[in-house]
Design a protein around this motif. Structure first.
Motif, mmCIF file in Angstrom:
data_model
loop_
_atom_site.group_PDB
_atom_site.id
_atom_site.type_symbol
_atom_site.label_atom_id
_atom_site.label_comp_id
_atom_site.label_asym_id
_atom_site.label_seq_id
_atom_site.Cartn_x
_atom_site.Cartn_y
_atom_site.Cartn_z
ATOM 1 N N UNK A 1 1.246 -1.670 -0.010
ATOM 2 C CA UNK A 1 0.190 -0.483 0.075
ATOM 3 C C UNK A 1 0.785 1.312 -0.386
ATOM 4 N N UNK A 2 2.076 0.862 0.189
ATOM 5 C CA UNK A 2 3.343 2.523 0.060
ATOM 6 C C UNK A 2 3.390 3.202 -0.836
ATOM 7 N N UNK A 3 3.252 4.235 -1.300
ATOM 8 C CA UNK A 3 3.201 4.572 -3.077
ATOM 9 C C UNK A 3 4.263 5.853 -2.454
ATOM 10 N N UNK A 4 4.525 6.960 -3.719
ATOM 11 C CA UNK A 4 4.721 8.163 -3.376
ATOM 12 C C UNK A 4 4.518 8.966 -2.720
ATOM 13 N N UNK A 5 3.253 9.068 -2.615
ATOM 14 C CA UNK A 5 2.258 10.613 -1.739
ATOM 15 C C UNK A 5 2.442 9.583 -0.241
ATOM 16 N N UNK B 1 7.282 7.837 17.239
ATOM 17 C CA UNK B 1 7.118 8.461 15.340
ATOM 18 C C UNK B 1 8.207 7.120 14.580
ATOM 19 N N UNK B 2 7.598 6.627 14.164
ATOM 20 C CA UNK B 2 8.928 6.222 12.956
ATOM 21 C C UNK B 2 8.693 6.628 11.070
ATOM 22 N N UNK B 3 10.011 6.607 10.355
ATOM 23 C CA UNK B 3 9.455 6.457 9.117
ATOM 24 C C UNK B 3 9.213 5.539 8.396
ATOM 25 N N UNK B 4 8.340 5.245 7.655
ATOM 26 C CA UNK B 4 8.116 3.448 7.173
ATOM 27 C C UNK B 4 9.462 3.097 6.819
#
Length: 184
Positions: free
Chosen positions: A104-108, A120-123
């Motif tokens: 589900x991860x994309x540029x947006x 908090x974490x980055x993906x």
């Protein structure tokens, strides 16, 4: 970090998933439930914990904390799974949750902050955190499986065969610094 890096992480998740499955295939159904002592976990208990963690961390991971209110982590370490079929169902359900979330991860949404236990974490950081966690537990599964198997087939380069493996790789001209695709 980019989506390309995330695809590499996904490939590593797939690799560790395959190590678990290759272990399950080499041991008896009874071995899945073996516990060395009351302080150790069976393979089935470890799978149950992975399943609970995967569902908690990856369900709605872009919009909710990875430690879900409905998760009962303590129960994950109890002997809930009773059959190999149940074990495989939970294994596959957990991994499907991981891969659906990663897909589900994309540029947006790549720069979305995700939370695990209010941190908090980055993906990428969240994915790497989980990759390390799953590799740790799958290593335990493989270790126990290897001890219990009557006729273990190595999942990587067999003991004492590194030189032979490397000579074969270099002779074929296939050395690119990454052997994981060819390890059996």
């Amino acid at each position: 970090m980019s989506l390309t890096n995330l695809k590499s992480v996904k490939k590593q998740f797939e690799y560790y998933k395959s190590l678990g499955e290759k272990t399950f295939a080499q041991i008896s159904d009874d071995d899945l439930f073996f516990e060395y002592n009351e302080h150790s976990n069976s393979i089935a208990v470890t799978v149950n914990h992975l399943w609970g963690n995967m569902l908690s961390r990856w369900t709605d991971f872009l919009t909710s904390d990875g430690e879900k209110e409905w998760r009962n982590r303590d129960q994950e370490f109890e002997s809930i799974i009773k059959t190999k079929e149940e074990l495989l169902d939970k294994w596959n359900e957990g991994w499907a949750c991981v891969f659906n979330a990663l897909d589900s991860v994309n540029e947006d949404n790549f720069d979305t902050k995700v939370y695990i236990r209010n941190q908090a974490h980055s993906i990428m950081d969240a994915a790497l955190r989980q990759l390390a966690h799953y590799a740790y537990h799958i290593g335990q599964i493989v270790y126990v499986g290897r001890m219990l198997s009557k006729d273990w087939n190595s999942l990587t380069i067999p003991k004492g065969k590194s030189k032979e493996f490397n000579q074969a790789k270099f002779a074929k001209g296939k050395h690119d610094g990454h052997f994981t695709d060819d390890i059996k």
